[in-house]
Design a protein around this motif. Structure first.
Motif, short mmCIF file in Angstrom:
data_model
loop_
_atom_site.label_atom_id
_atom_site.label_comp_id
_atom_site.label_asym_id
_atom_site.label_seq_id
_atom_site.Cartn_x
_atom_site.Cartn_y
_atom_site.Cartn_z
N HIS B 270 0.73 -1.20 -0.07
CA HIS B 270 0.04 0.15 0.02
C HIS B 270 0.87 1.35 -0.10
O HIS B 270 1.83 1.42 0.82
N PRO B 271 0.65 2.13 -0.89
CA PRO B 271 1.14 3.58 -0.95
C PRO B 271 1.36 4.20 0.43
O PRO B 271 2.39 4.83 0.74
N CYS B 308 -10.66 6.52 -1.43
CA CYS B 308 -9.83 6.31 -0.67
C CYS B 308 -9.52 7.48 0.24
O CYS B 308 -8.86 8.42 0.01
N PHE B 310 -6.61 8.09 1.70
CA PHE B 310 -5.40 8.60 1.74
C PHE B 310 -5.18 9.63 0.23
O PHE B 310 -4.19 9.98 0.14
N ASN B 311 -6.35 9.52 -0.41
CA ASN B 311 -6.05 10.09 -1.87
C ASN B 311 -5.65 11.66 -1.82
O ASN B 311 -4.71 11.78 -2.63
N CYS B 314 -1.86 10.84 -1.49
CA CYS B 314 -1.13 9.78 -2.32
C CYS B 314 -0.35 10.19 -3.65
O CYS B 314 -1.41 10.89 -4.21
N TYR B 316 0.03 8.36 -6.13
CA TYR B 316 -0.38 7.83 -6.99
C TYR B 316 -1.86 7.80 -7.53
O TYR B 316 -2.61 6.89 -8.02
N ALA B 317 -2.70 8.71 -6.69
CA ALA B 317 -4.01 8.91 -6.66
C ALA B 317 -4.53 8.97 -8.21
O ALA B 317 -5.64 8.58 -8.29
N PRO B 320 -5.04 5.10 -10.93
CA PRO B 320 -6.57 4.10 -10.93
C PRO B 320 -7.18 4.95 -12.01
O PRO B 320 -7.44 6.24 -11.95
N THR B 325 -10.08 6.22 -7.44
CA THR B 325 -9.57 6.96 -5.97
C THR B 325 -10.13 7.75 -5.24
O THR B 325 -10.36 7.64 -4.11
N PRO B 330 -11.88 1.82 -1.57
CA PRO B 330 -11.31 0.39 -1.98
C PRO B 330 -11.25 -0.32 -0.99
O PRO B 330 -11.10 -0.21 0.14
N CYS B 343 -6.25 -0.87 -2.13
CA CYS B 343 -5.66 0.29 -2.99
C CYS B 343 -6.26 -0.05 -4.57
O CYS B 343 -6.45 -1.33 -4.88
N HIS B 344 -6.64 0.79 -5.13
CA HIS B 344 -7.42 0.87 -6.40
C HIS B 344 -6.49 0.16 -7.58
O HIS B 344 -6.83 -0.42 -8.49
N MET B 345 -5.05 0.44 -7.34
CA MET B 345 -4.04 0.14 -8.38
C MET B 345 -4.07 -1.28 -8.59
O MET B 345 -4.29 -2.12 -7.52
S1 SF4 Z 1 -6.78 3.87 -3.68
FE1 SF4 Z 1 -5.83 5.67 -4.97
S2 SF4 Z 1 -5.27 7.09 -3.23
FE2 SF4 Z 1 -5.64 5.30 -2.23
S3 SF4 Z 1 -3.63 4.35 -2.06
FE3 SF4 Z 1 -4.54 3.31 -3.91
S4 SF4 Z 1 -3.73 4.73 -5.31
FE4 SF4 Z 1 -3.34 5.87 -3.52
#
Ligand code: SF4
Ligand SMILES: Nc1ncnc2c1ncn2[C@@H]1O[C@H](COP(=O)(O)OP(=O)(O)OP(=O)(O)O)[C@@H](O)[C@H]1O
Ligand SMILES: Nc1ncnc2c1ncn2[C@@H]1O[C@H](COP(=O)(O)OP(=O)(O)O)[C@@H](O)[C@H]1O
Ligand code: SF4
Ligand SMILES: [Mg+2]
Ligand SMILES: [Mg+2]
Lengths: 374, 362
Positions: B270-271, B308, B310-311, B314, B316-317, B320, B325, B330, B343-345
């Protein structure tokens, strides 16, 4: 048979004690003269024999019955542009040292020279111009900011206290400082409670930098912050040092943080510096048993390592600074302690270039005894 | 896992007793406040076997302590007084469901089958009574024995946790103990009834490293000896790595990653976990020039970011597609054996980012 051994031992001990003493005297003179002989640069701050005892009084007459020996005779230099880390366990005198060198407190002994000027006992009035050059950042980002004042008022306090009018006006300068520490100029009229811990610590840093100090003393600047925020503040302090050519004394109990930020590190135990060395030597070849134990106790975020690591488990707690042990103060917890350690206090001497240690039986030593180093 | 947010305490229609010693299912703990509803824990699931240690890590306010108090049934005591907390989900201890159980029954379990060590020993030890008397009381609540027998047990426990001269120190008051000794005394009190579940909430945060090492060693030894299940709560990744078999990473009241601790440390998914690892300077690695901080600050638990949580922080938001995100929360998904993350990735994408971008910089 037994008798002979005994005699030999006594002889040996007494002889060593003698030699050590001589060594101590000569070495101390030397240390005082050239302190850290590795550089010719004039130190920004020179501390010699610094002492701070807090008297303990009893009864109505406030009779003095003893003293907390918070700082008990320490020597060190801070060189321009460097970061000196001060590390040790709770109560060992780190914060007291910080308050003494910023002269928020007055020493009971020894001397502090800043840029060649003796500031040990300067009065508050005489200290005033000095205050511009030496600033302090505190541990608690919540307690150190007045909740009723706006961020603008807080960061501009130093200008008011010093009667300084910055170029372009106070407000403009404060907004520049806020930007410098990664806040927005719009925060000028907001109050501390609207900010997170990391942001408040940035406000404290902006205030400390207002008068363009030469030396910044930071007492546990990140320990009240969450890990993810700690890294933001550590990186910020790093950038500011580079940008503004600051000199730092950073006080912390976290050995990983200290290693990351410091060029040189002083390890304190019960009011004394037990080891002082540059980062690589200290972490790769620590010489004082206490430093070795401290380093081995740091938990490492790698589950695979937990079985491989050799940990030195110290017994007991740090003794009271009111009645510190005789001789070497670490001897009650040291696995290498000998009779000599109880009777003779080991002086802080350079055993290698740039690596000073106070121990009769150092680890990783090029020679067994400090005696041979002279 | 259904997302029913209604507050039917013990809504356990579909529930069947789990096989694990401790199993927590979709636990929610919400506090109504003047500013709004604080969702301190918002759908947490985990299990723990006897003889194992689960580490729970996360930033301040992520819901770690609220979770542990929930398991101990301590929110329920408060609920009766102020009618405040809203709790739902299931907590199974050895086949018995606790969220819907009779409070008196949970009280009987507390102290005997499950016990807790707090961050601040002074809050758990009463200043007026001797350390010995407090341990004696804790023992006699659950055992019908004479004071003399209980006292012998107290001395034995103090000895066990490494208090020197236990037969003398047993009569000391807490303030006569040093910080490390108080922590030991509290551990002695928590363990006096051989609990099968021990929850340690930041047991060493207030202590120096050398004393911390002693206490962690002690917990490890005692667990080996008694085979209890341990939940170790901390914000220090180093401390969990020392003890935990499994690791649960919390963010904004939810679990973002969970798995065997070796896997979570060697191949974090997870990021946010990457962010935690990048933020901490490490003494066991070569010196790095820069730390890699997580930008921004922890989320509000009243207005948790949508999608999410954390977006906003994050990096990497935007990876996805379809802004997923920021719109869809997620769920935890199993990526490898027993290793879950939310996480959606795509797992392959995260694997690539971890190996190519993150790991080399740590
Ligand atoms: S779902 Fe999106 S915001 Fe959340 S950790 Fe994964 S990439 Fe980052
Ligand atoms: N009785 C309460 N009423 C309202 N909010 C509460 C209550 N107890 C806890 N909270 C909130 O729940 C959230 C989670 O709190 P918790 O104590 O579990 O955090 P934590 O993860 O243990 O943090 P720390 O590392 O600081 O101990 C916080 O936002 C806290 O303010
Ligand atoms: N104002 C004071 N009066 C009496 N004792 C003090 C005072 N300030 C500090 N001390 C004592 O001096 C010792 C060193 O304290 P401090 O410098 O704060 O330690 P550290 O910052 O290393 O944790 C401690 O034993 C502390 O209790
Ligand atoms: S001087 Fe003696 S007691 Fe002190 S650290 Fe060295 S070996 Fe240990
Ligand atoms: Mg301090
Ligand atoms: Mg907590």
């Amino acid at each position: 048979m037994t008798e002979t051994t005994e005699t030999t031992k006594t002889a040996e001990t007494s002889e060593t004690t003698k030699t050590t003493k001589t060594a101590e005297t000569s070495e101390t003179t030397e240390t005082t003269g050239t302190a850290d002989d590795t550089t010719q640069v004039e130190p920004l701050l020179r501390v010699r024999g610094l002492v701070r005892h807090f008297p303990i009084t009893k009864g109505l007459l406030k009779r003095k019955v003893g003293a907390v020996q918070a700082v008990d005779g320490i020597d060190f230099d801070v060189r321009p542009g460097e970061t000196l880390g001060v590390v040790g366990e709770s109560g060992c005198g780190k914060s007291t040292t910080g308050r003494l060198i910023t002269r928020l407190d007055e020493p009971t002994g020894g001397s502090i020279e800043f840029q060649g000027t003796d500031i040990t006992h300067l009065s508050q009035g005489k200290l005033r111009p000095m205050r511009r050059d030496i600033q302090m950042i505190f541990q608690d980002p919540y307690g150190s900011l007045n909740p009723r004042h706006t961020i603008g008022a807080i960061v501009s306090t130093p200008f008011r206290l010093q009667g300084v009018e910055p170029e372009g006006g106070v407000k403009k300068e404060v907004q520049r400082l806020l930007e410098l520490v990664g806040l927005s100029p719009e925060h000028y009229n907001r109050y501390p409670h609207e900010f997170s811990g990391g942001q408040r610590q940035r406000i404290g840093i902006a205030r400390a930098l207002a008068l363009k100090p030469k030396l910044v003393v930071a007492d546990e600047p990140v320990s009240a912050l969450d890990v993810s925020i700690q890294a933001q503040v550590v990186n910020l302090m790093d950038d500011l040092q580079e940008e503004l050519g600051l000199t730092y004394v950073i006080i912390a109990h976290d050995l990983s943080v200290i290693r990351h930020v410091s060029d040189r590190i002083a390890v304190m135990y019960l009011g004394k510096i037990v080891e002082l060395a540059d980062r690589a030597s200290l972490y790769e070849t620590p010489m004082h048993p206490y430093t070795t134990a401290l380093l081995s106790a740091v938990p490492v975020p790698d589950p695979r390592r937990r079985t491989q690591r050799e940990r030195i488990l110290l017994k007991g707690d740090v003794p009271s600074p009111i009645n510190p042990p005789s001789g070497c103060r670490f001897r009650t917890r040291c696995w290498k302690a000998t009779e000599e350690c109880a009777t003779t206090e080991p002086p802080l001497v350079a055993l290698r270039t740039g690596h000073q240690v106070a121990c009769h039986h150092p680890e990783n030593a090029p020679q067994e005894r400090p005696v041979d180093a002279t | 896992m259904t997302d029913s947010s209604d507050d039917k305490a013990g809504a356990a229609e579909a529930a069947k007793a789990p096989s694990a010693f401790l199993e927590v299912r979709d636990l929610k703990v919400h506090f109504p406040t003047d500013d709004g509803l604080v969702k301190s824990v918002d759908g947490l699931t985990f299990s723990l076997e006897k003889g194992k240690t689960l580490g729970i890590v996360g930033e301040s306010g992520s819901g770690k302590s609220v979770t542990s108090l929930a398991v101990m049934g301590l929110h329920r005591a408060a609920r009766r007084e102020r009618n405040k907390v809203r709790m739902s989900g299931e907590i199974w201890l050895d086949g018995k469901e606790l969220v819907g159980a009779d409070p008196d029954e949970v009280r009987r379990l507390r102290g005997r089958r499950m016990a807790m060590i707090f961050q601040d020993p002074l809050s758990a030890l009463h200043p007026f009574y001797t350390v010995g008397n407090q341990i004696v009381e804790a023992y006699r609540v659950h055992h019908d024995v004479s004071r003399k027998t209980a006292r012998k047990r107290a001395v034995e426990m103090l000895d066990r946790v490494g208090i020197p001269q236990p037969d003398k120190r047993v009569d000391d008051h807490p303030h006569q103990f040093s910080g490390g000794m108080r922590q030991r005394a509290m551990i002695a009190m928590a363990l006096v009834n051989n609990p099968e579940l021990l929850i340690a909430d930041e047991p060493t945060t207030a202590l120096d490293v050398t004393v911390q090492a002693q206490i962690l060693d002690l917990i490890r030894d005692l667990q080996k000896e008694f085979g209890s299940a341990v939940i170790l709560i901390t914000h220090d990744l180093g401390v969990v790595a020392e003890l935990a078999d499994d690791l649960l990473v919390m963010y904004g009241g939810r679990c973002v990653e969970r798995g065997p601790s070796e896997k979570v440390f060697s191949r974090p998914q997870h990021p946010y976990t990457w962010g935690l690892l990048g933020s901490m300077p490490r003494i066991d690695r070569d010196q790095t020039d820069r730390l890699i901080p997580v930008k921004g600050s922890p989320p509000s638990l009243i207005n948790v970011p949508s999608g999410c949580a954390f977006n906003p922080r994050c990096p990497y938001a935007d990876v996805p597609a379809d802004d997923l995100t920021r719109t869809v929360r997620p769920e935890l998904r199993e990526a490898a054996d027993g290793h879950f993350s939310a996480c959606h990735m795509a797992p392959e994408e995260r694997e690539r980012i971890w190996t190519e971008e993150i790991a080399p910089k740590l």
